[in-house]
Design a protein around this motif. Structure first.
Motif, PDB file in Angstrom:
ATOM      1  N   ALA A  23      -2.008  11.702   0.794  1.00 54.58           N
ATOM      2  CA  ALA A  23      -1.385  11.781  -0.525  1.00 54.58           C
ATOM      3  C   ALA A  23      -2.267  11.059  -1.541  1.00 54.58           C
ATOM      4  CB  ALA A  23      -0.005  11.135  -0.475  1.00 54.58           C
ATOM      5  N   GLY A  24      -2.439  11.648  -2.711  1.00 54.59           N
ATOM      6  CA  GLY A  24      -3.236  11.001  -3.752  1.00 54.59           C
ATOM      7  C   GLY A  24      -2.563   9.739  -4.259  1.00 54.59           C
ATOM      8  N   HIS A  25      -3.343   8.891  -4.945  1.00 52.92           N
ATOM      9  CA  HIS A  25      -2.737   7.682  -5.512  1.00 52.92           C
ATOM     10  C   HIS A  25      -1.787   8.033  -6.644  1.00 52.92           C
ATOM     11  CE1 HIS A  25      -6.452   5.576  -3.810  1.00 52.92           C
ATOM     12  NE2 HIS A  25      -5.446   5.474  -2.995  1.00 52.92           N
ATOM     13  N   GLN A  26      -2.077   9.118  -7.327  1.00 50.78           N
ATOM     14  CA  GLN A  26      -1.165   9.748  -8.274  1.00 50.78           C
ATOM     15  C   GLN A  26      -1.422  11.244  -8.086  1.00 50.78           C
ATOM     16  OE1 GLN A  26       1.155   8.225 -10.108  1.00 50.78           O
ATOM     17  NE2 GLN A  26       0.499   6.149  -9.567  1.00 50.78           N
ATOM     18  N   TRP A  63      11.864   7.106  -2.828  1.00 50.77           N
ATOM     19  CA  TRP A  63      11.811   5.885  -2.007  1.00 50.77           C
ATOM     20  C   TRP A  63      10.561   5.915  -1.123  1.00 50.77           C
ATOM     21  CZ3 TRP A  63      14.819   1.882  -2.825  1.00 50.77           C
ATOM     22  CH2 TRP A  63      14.956   0.893  -1.856  1.00 50.77           C
ATOM     23  N   PHE A  64       9.779   4.834  -1.130  1.00 48.78           N
ATOM     24  CA  PHE A  64       8.626   4.720  -0.223  1.00 48.78           C
ATOM     25  C   PHE A  64       9.175   4.442   1.175  1.00 48.78           C
ATOM     26  CE2 PHE A  64       6.722   3.418  -4.327  1.00 48.78           C
ATOM     27  CZ  PHE A  64       5.565   4.174  -4.347  1.00 48.78           C
ATOM     28  N   ASN A  67       7.379   2.484   4.145  1.00 50.57           N
ATOM     29  CA  ASN A  67       6.968   1.080   3.997  1.00 50.57           C
ATOM     30  C   ASN A  67       8.012   0.159   4.591  1.00 50.57           C
ATOM     31  OD1 ASN A  67       4.755   1.823   2.684  1.00 50.57           O
ATOM     32  ND2 ASN A  67       5.249   0.839   0.752  1.00 50.57           N
ATOM     33  N   GLY A  99       9.500   4.899  -6.060  1.00 46.35           N
ATOM     34  CA  GLY A  99       8.351   5.614  -6.604  1.00 46.35           C
ATOM     35  C   GLY A  99       8.784   6.446  -7.795  1.00 46.35           C
ATOM     36  N   LEU A 100       7.846   6.687  -8.688  1.00 48.94           N
ATOM     37  CA  LEU A 100       8.119   7.406  -9.929  1.00 48.94           C
ATOM     38  C   LEU A 100       6.950   8.347 -10.172  1.00 48.94           C
ATOM     39  CD1 LEU A 100       9.781   7.449 -12.625  1.00 48.94           C
ATOM     40  CD2 LEU A 100       8.220   5.700 -13.439  1.00 48.94           C
ATOM     41  N   THR A 101       7.206   9.659 -10.137  1.00 46.72           N
ATOM     42  CA  THR A 101       6.100  10.607 -10.236  1.00 46.72           C
ATOM     43  C   THR A 101       6.472  11.775 -11.148  1.00 46.72           C
ATOM     44  OG1 THR A 101       5.449  10.090  -7.958  1.00 46.72           O
ATOM     45  CG2 THR A 101       4.563  12.101  -8.890  1.00 46.72           C
ATOM     46  N   THR A 124       9.845  12.583   2.252  1.00 47.66           N
ATOM     47  CA  THR A 124      10.212  11.459   1.380  1.00 47.66           C
ATOM     48  C   THR A 124      11.576  11.714   0.724  1.00 47.66           C
ATOM     49  OG1 THR A 124       7.909  10.911   0.904  1.00 47.66           O
ATOM     50  CG2 THR A 124       9.540  10.181  -0.695  1.00 47.66           C
TER      51      THR A 124
HETATM   52  C1  LIG Z   1       0.175   4.524  -5.364  1.00 48.61           C
HETATM   53  S1  LIG Z   1       1.701   5.258  -4.948  1.00 48.61           S
HETATM   54  C2  LIG Z   1       2.228   5.870  -6.508  1.00 48.61           C
HETATM   55  C3  LIG Z   1       3.554   6.528  -6.431  1.00 48.61           C
HETATM   56  C4  LIG Z   1       4.191   6.901  -7.755  1.00 48.61           C
HETATM   57  N1  LIG Z   1       3.440   7.861  -8.501  1.00 48.61           N
HETATM   58  C5  LIG Z   1       4.437   5.658  -8.579  1.00 48.61           C
HETATM   59  O1  LIG Z   1       3.642   5.391  -9.468  1.00 48.61           O
HETATM   60  O2  LIG Z   1       5.445   4.988  -8.337  1.00 48.61           O
HETATM   61  C6  LIG Z   1       1.247   6.747  -4.103  1.00 48.61           C
HETATM   62  C7  LIG Z   1       0.907   6.468  -2.667  1.00 48.61           C
HETATM   63  O3  LIG Z   1       2.107   6.157  -1.974  1.00 48.61           O
HETATM   64  C8  LIG Z   1       1.966   6.476  -0.605  1.00 48.61           C
HETATM   65  N2  LIG Z   1       3.188   7.194  -0.211  1.00 48.61           N
HETATM   66  C9  LIG Z   1       3.561   8.446  -0.520  1.00 48.61           C
HETATM   67  N3  LIG Z   1       4.763   8.736  -0.017  1.00 48.61           N
HETATM   68  C10 LIG Z   1       5.176   7.616   0.650  1.00 48.61           C
HETATM   69  C11 LIG Z   1       6.346   7.283   1.382  1.00 48.61           C
HETATM   70  N4  LIG Z   1       7.348   8.147   1.518  1.00 48.61           N
HETATM   71  N5  LIG Z   1       6.428   6.047   1.934  1.00 48.61           N
HETATM   72  C12 LIG Z   1       5.421   5.150   1.792  1.00 48.61           C
HETATM   73  N6  LIG Z   1       4.282   5.405   1.096  1.00 48.61           N
HETATM   74  C13 LIG Z   1       4.170   6.625   0.533  1.00 48.61           C
HETATM   75  C14 LIG Z   1       0.718   7.348  -0.470  1.00 48.61           C
HETATM   76  O4  LIG Z   1      -0.285   6.541   0.144  1.00 48.61           O
HETATM   77  C15 LIG Z   1       0.334   7.652  -1.924  1.00 48.61           C
HETATM   78  O5  LIG Z   1      -1.077   7.715  -2.066  1.00 48.61           O
END
Ligand SMILES: C[S@@+](CC[C@H](N)C(=O)[O-])C[C@H]1O[C@@H](n2cnc3c(N)ncnc32)[C@H](O)[C@@H]1O
Length: 277
Positions: A23-26, A63-64, A67, A99-101, A124
């Motif tokens: 997954a990308g950072h954004q 929700w991440f 983690n 998380g917010l996307t 997710t």
């Molecule tokens: C840097 S975060 C940014 C997320 C969102 N855009 C934000 O700003 O809140 C994105 C990273 O979260 C991680 N990720 C994605 N889905 C996840 C999940 N369900 N649980 C834990 N980590 C996750 C991946 O490594 C991804 O590259």
């Protein structure tokens, strides 16, 4: 005031990105990626989606769920090796891992939303959807603190060139053609920026000359000479005994990892890292 709150997901994201590394950072506008958000049945969400189709983008609040901990100071993957307060970052390691996307909304069919590029992994949980409204949500000229400084540095061309040895290239081709697994573009992007050891980028030294980078369930072994990075070999991040153990069937790419180890049981001699089994 309540000290805890209970939320129920409204649905779950379906995507090809099985592990965090993919997954990308954004979300990256450059990809053609298509994802689906399937809302839960029998909750009245068909009506809740009315009038959303006219919006080009939606905010996902999610929700991440992969983690388990949070840290007050985190090491962002981009930029110099410097810890930042988690609230000054978009790190997943937050006290409430929300998380917010903002994602492109490509269509709605019943309870399913067809979405463009996302930065979420498969499965997710999503808690809410809101329309993205440029006049409320976009402030392109706002200062972005340390991220502005990193962006300025990142706008320069990558400092390192990355090549794959014939062994690594054959392994990458095998993974792509037999298993549709391809982490090489992301691996190349990360190493071209900075191959130095870094916890968040999962780069660590392996002996005096070699290093390795974690790519989801895979590792890539590489060396650096001046500004040239050479990827010597790919290998599973887990040993065979672990992969075959009862109860570990859910490891991402497990079948591909087992088949890979049957094909390349140990790193080829020329590429073996000093001190490795
Ligand atoms: C840097 S975060 C940014 C997320 C969102 N855009 C934000 O700003 O809140 C994105 C990273 O979260 C991680 N990720 C994605 N889905 C996840 C999940 N369900 N649980 C834990 N980590 C996750 C991946 O490594 C991804 O590259």
């Amino acid at each position: 005031m309540p000290t805890s709150l209970t939320l129920q997901p409204i649905g779950f994201l379906r995507t090809r990105q099985q592990v965090k590394f993919q997954a990308g950072h954004q979300p990256s506008a450059a990809t053609e990626e298509r994802n689906e958000l399937e809302l839960l049945p029998d909750c009245g969400y068909e009506d809740a989606l009315r009038d959303l189709a006219g919006f080009e983008r939606v905010w996902l609040l999610w929700w991440f769920h992969r983690n388990e901990n949070w840290r007050p100071l985190v090491l962002p993957p981009r930029g110099p090796i410097q810890r930042r307060g988690v609230f000054a970052t978009r790190s997943p390691h937050r006290p409430n891992p929300l998380g917010l996307t903002p994602v492109p909304l490509l269509g709605i069919a019943g309870r399913t939303l067809l979405l463009g590029p996302c930065d979420l992994v498969d499965g997710t949980p999503v808690f809410d959807l809101k329309p993205y409204v440029p006049s409320f949500d976009a402030f392109p000229d706002a200062r972005a603190g340390w991220i502005d400084e990193v962006d300025a540095a990142m706008s320069e061309p990558p400092k390192f060139s990355v090549t794959l040895t014939p062994t690594a290239d054959a392994q990458a081709t095998w993974l792509r053609t037999h298993w549709s697994i391809n982490f090489i573009p992301r691996l190349t992007e990360l190493l071209a920026r900075d191959p130095s050891p870094h916890r968040t980028r999962r780069i660590r030294k392996r002996g005096p000359t070699h290093a390795e980078i974690g790519c989801g369930a895979w590792l890539a072994v590489f060396t650096v000479a001046g500004t040239a990075v050479s990827v010597l070999a790919l290998k599973p991040a887990y040993p065979m005994t672990f992969l075959l153990r009862e109860g570990y069937q859910d490891i991402p790419d497990r079948d591909a990892l087992v088949a890979f180890l049957a094909q390349w049981p140990t790193p080829p001699a020329a590429d073996r890292v000093a001190g490795e089994p």
